[in-house]
Enzyme design. Structure first.
Site, short mmCIF file in Angstrom:
data_model
loop_
_atom_site.label_atom_id
_atom_site.label_comp_id
_atom_site.label_asym_id
_atom_site.label_seq_id
_atom_site.Cartn_x
_atom_site.Cartn_y
_atom_site.Cartn_z
N TYR A 1 13.92 0.29 -18.16
CA TYR A 1 14.19 1.69 -17.78
C TYR A 1 15.14 1.77 -16.59
CZ TYR A 1 9.97 0.99 -14.81
OH TYR A 1 9.02 0.53 -13.92
N ARG B 1 10.05 1.00 -6.59
CA ARG B 1 8.83 0.89 -5.77
C ARG B 1 9.12 1.08 -4.29
NH1 ARG B 1 4.03 -1.89 -7.72
NH2 ARG B 1 4.26 -2.00 -9.95
N GLU C 1 -2.78 -2.49 7.89
CA GLU C 1 -2.03 -3.20 6.85
C GLU C 1 -1.64 -4.56 7.42
OE1 GLU C 1 -0.86 -3.01 3.58
OE2 GLU C 1 0.10 -4.92 4.13
N ALA D 1 -2.38 3.14 -2.95
CA ALA D 1 -3.72 3.73 -2.83
C ALA D 1 -4.00 4.13 -1.38
CB ALA D 1 -4.78 2.74 -3.31
N ASP E 1 -6.44 -0.81 -7.11
CA ASP E 1 -6.58 -2.10 -7.79
C ASP E 1 -7.81 -2.88 -7.31
OD1 ASP E 1 -4.37 -1.64 -9.33
OD2 ASP E 1 -3.22 -3.37 -8.64
C1 FAD Z 1 4.29 -5.75 -13.97
C2 FAD Z 1 3.59 -4.52 -13.46
C3 FAD Z 1 4.12 -3.26 -13.72
C4 FAD Z 1 3.45 -2.11 -13.28
N1 FAD Z 1 3.98 -0.88 -13.57
C5 FAD Z 1 3.30 0.24 -13.22
C6 FAD Z 1 3.83 1.53 -13.53
O1 FAD Z 1 4.92 1.64 -14.08
N2 FAD Z 1 3.10 2.64 -13.19
C7 FAD Z 1 1.87 2.53 -12.55
O2 FAD Z 1 1.22 3.57 -12.29
N3 FAD Z 1 1.36 1.32 -12.21
C8 FAD Z 1 2.04 0.17 -12.53
N4 FAD Z 1 1.55 -1.05 -12.17
C9 FAD Z 1 0.28 -1.12 -11.39
C10 FAD Z 1 0.51 -0.85 -9.90
O3 FAD Z 1 1.52 -1.70 -9.39
C11 FAD Z 1 -0.78 -1.10 -9.12
O4 FAD Z 1 -1.87 -0.52 -9.80
C12 FAD Z 1 -0.70 -0.46 -7.73
O5 FAD Z 1 0.38 -0.99 -7.00
C13 FAD Z 1 -2.02 -0.70 -6.96
O6 FAD Z 1 -1.91 -0.15 -5.67
P1 FAD Z 1 -2.99 -0.53 -4.54
O7 FAD Z 1 -2.58 0.26 -3.36
O8 FAD Z 1 -4.36 -0.42 -5.08
O9 FAD Z 1 -2.76 -2.08 -4.26
P2 FAD Z 1 -1.51 -2.85 -3.61
O10 FAD Z 1 -0.24 -2.19 -3.98
O11 FAD Z 1 -1.68 -4.29 -3.97
O12 FAD Z 1 -1.71 -2.66 -2.04
C14 FAD Z 1 -2.66 -3.38 -1.31
C15 FAD Z 1 -2.21 -3.43 0.15
O13 FAD Z 1 -3.25 -3.99 0.96
C16 FAD Z 1 -2.69 -4.91 1.86
N5 FAD Z 1 -3.75 -5.85 2.24
C17 FAD Z 1 -4.33 -6.81 1.47
N6 FAD Z 1 -5.29 -7.45 2.15
C18 FAD Z 1 -5.34 -6.87 3.38
C19 FAD Z 1 -6.16 -7.09 4.53
N7 FAD Z 1 -7.11 -8.03 4.54
N8 FAD Z 1 -5.94 -6.33 5.63
C20 FAD Z 1 -4.98 -5.36 5.63
N9 FAD Z 1 -4.18 -5.12 4.57
C21 FAD Z 1 -4.37 -5.86 3.46
C22 FAD Z 1 -1.55 -5.55 1.09
O14 FAD Z 1 -0.60 -6.16 1.96
C23 FAD Z 1 -0.99 -4.33 0.36
O15 FAD Z 1 -0.03 -3.65 1.13
C24 FAD Z 1 2.21 -2.22 -12.57
C25 FAD Z 1 1.70 -3.49 -12.28
C26 FAD Z 1 2.37 -4.63 -12.70
C27 FAD Z 1 1.77 -5.98 -12.39
#
Ligand code: FAD
Length: 389
Positions: A215, A107, A33, A14, A293
């Site tokens: 996959y 990933r 980060e 994101a 998320d």
């Molecule tokens: C088993 C499984 C399979 C999945 N398969 C798929 C799929 O095939 N396709 C799909 O579209 N989605 C899939 N998903 C969902 C997907 O992984 C998540 O929706 C996505 O990674 C969310 O991204 P994000 O950037 O919101 O959060 P995250 O990837 O969790 O990133 C959050 C970031 O913020 C950082 N952070 C946290 N707190 C702080 C702080 N206080 N200060 C600075 N940095 C901080 C963390 O270190 C991290 O780098 C799957 C999920 C699971 C559990």
């Protein structure tokens, strides 16, 4: 062109995609980060065409195509016998129908692609090893606390994932809730995988109270395996190593022969607590917005969590380039919520349908076979064919 400065907390999918989408519209950002290095656990990600089109619009097509496998189809099969139920055709037909292919990526590869693009972009400052501790609203901006420093921005985007701490700054944000299921993930070199494991396709094995997704990754040299079972988590961590014995016993009991052959392999499993964040909570407060998320973590049964984060990034960047910050963020929330809500609920339903047993499972299989793969896929046109207006 706008001269606002945006802060982004979290460099997951994101955060990085938002920074790129803003930069392409001339908006500078700082991404903080907490991790000192961006490294992802060795697992796969399905990137559906709705998200792929946005990544392509950020000039990432070539890199994505180098790293991705394009599956010929998604095959649904009986977990007990391995017999086919229905096959949803993908490959080139998905590219024709939706304007981008359905891609399977490691990933770590997607993260490297995003990171490389971010590092090449002068409008983005990326600070690694920088944990944000608080986000605050000021009279005409927002601040981010990182160590002893306070950074000032015109808008603050909170992208710190499902366990978001920073979302406390948004009154009415939904808390994370474990869903009573766990996902067990492993990758294996294709050489040690059972011979009849399909290599060029996504396979979903449906079983009572469980399902398995398999996959290929990295030119089909690796096979990604996800086993989802109904199981309470029980401690405060949310991922950790999983003992294969638990899976062996689980599938022995239900005599799912095809799956138990996979669990008999000597694999390293990582077990994840599946957690949801209800999208009904507040995502935006003044100049602070939650995305990905942190705003709306969903069950992974439609493979749409990261895809929704990528769509969020596209919409929030477009709105910030068109309107004053508070209006832009409100417009982002208003546009995204109905769609995310629908995807979130559909992912939940998919979990219930996948985990049916007995006569209900037989009825499901007969109905899916009768409908056929092409028509079943068309039921997801609203997801894969989505375009931001
Ligand atoms: C088993 C499984 C399979 C999945 N398969 C798929 C799929 O095939 N396709 C799909 O579209 N989605 C899939 N998903 C969902 C997907 O992984 C998540 O929706 C996505 O990674 C969310 O991204 P994000 O950037 O919101 O959060 P995250 O990837 O969790 O990133 C959050 C970031 O913020 C950082 N952070 C946290 N707190 C702080 C702080 N206080 N200060 C600075 N940095 C901080 C963390 O270190 C991290 O780098 C799957 C999920 C699971 C559990």
């Amino acid at each position: 062109m706008t001269s606002i400065r945006v802060g982004i907390a979290g460099a997951g999918i994101a955060g990085l995609t938002t920074a790129l989408a803003l930069a392409r519209r001339g908006i500078a950002s700082t991404v903080v980060e907490r991790a000192p290095q961006l490294s992802e656990v060795g697992a796969g990600l399905q990137i559906s065409p709705n998200a792929g089109r946005i990544l392509e619009s950020l000039d990432l097509t070539e890199a994505l195509d180098r790293a991705a496998v394009l599956p010929e189809a998604i095959d649904l099969r009986s977990g007990r016998t391995g017999e086919p139920i229905v096959s949803l055709p993908l490959g080139e037909s998905a590219r024709r129908a939706y304007g981008a292919p359905y891609r399977l990526l490691h990933r770590a590869d997607l993260q490297s692609i995003l990171l490389e693009a971010v590092e090449a972009e002068p409008r983005i400052e990326l600070r690694l090893g920088a944990e944000a501790t608080a986000v605050r609203q000021t009279r005409d901006g927002a601040t981010l606390s990182v160590g002893d420093e306070t950074l000032d921005f015109d808008a603050m985007i909170v992208a710190d994932g499902v366990r978001s701490k920073l979302k406390q700054a948004v009154d009415g944000a939904s808390p994370p809730r474990p869903n009573g299921r766990t996902a067990w993930r492993s990758t294996i070199p294709v050489g040690i995988a059972p011979r009849d494991l399909p290599h060029e396709r996504t396979t979903v094995l449906l079983s009572r109270d469980a399902h398995v997704v398999i996959y290929p990754l990295r030119s089909a040299r690796l096979i990604n395996i996800i086993v989802v079972i109904e199981e309470d988590w029980g401690d405060d961590s949310w991922s950790g190593p999983g003992a294969a014995e638990v899976l062996r016993q689980r599938f022995d009991r239900d005599s799912t022969r095809y799956i138990s052959r996979l669990t008999e392999l000597d694999l390293q499993w990582t077990r994840w607590c599946l957690t949801e964040v209800a999208p009904t909570g507040t995502w935006v407060d003044g100049r602070i917005a939650l995305i990905g998320d942190a705003a709306h973590a969903m069950l992974p049964f439609l493979a749409q969590g990261a895809a929704m984060a990528i769509e969020d990034a596209d919409v929030i960047a477009r709105e910030l380039s068109n309107a004053p910050v508070p209006d832009a963020l409100q417009r982002y929330q208003a546009q995204r919520r109905p769609r995310v809500m629908r995807v979130w609920k559909t992912a939940r339903q998919a979990g219930q349908i996948y985990h049916l047993g007995g006569p209900m499972a037989t009825a499901r299989d007969l109905a899916m076979t009768a409908l056929g793969g092409r028509r079943l896929l068309q039921r997801y046109d609203w997801i894969y064919g989505w375009r931001s207006s």
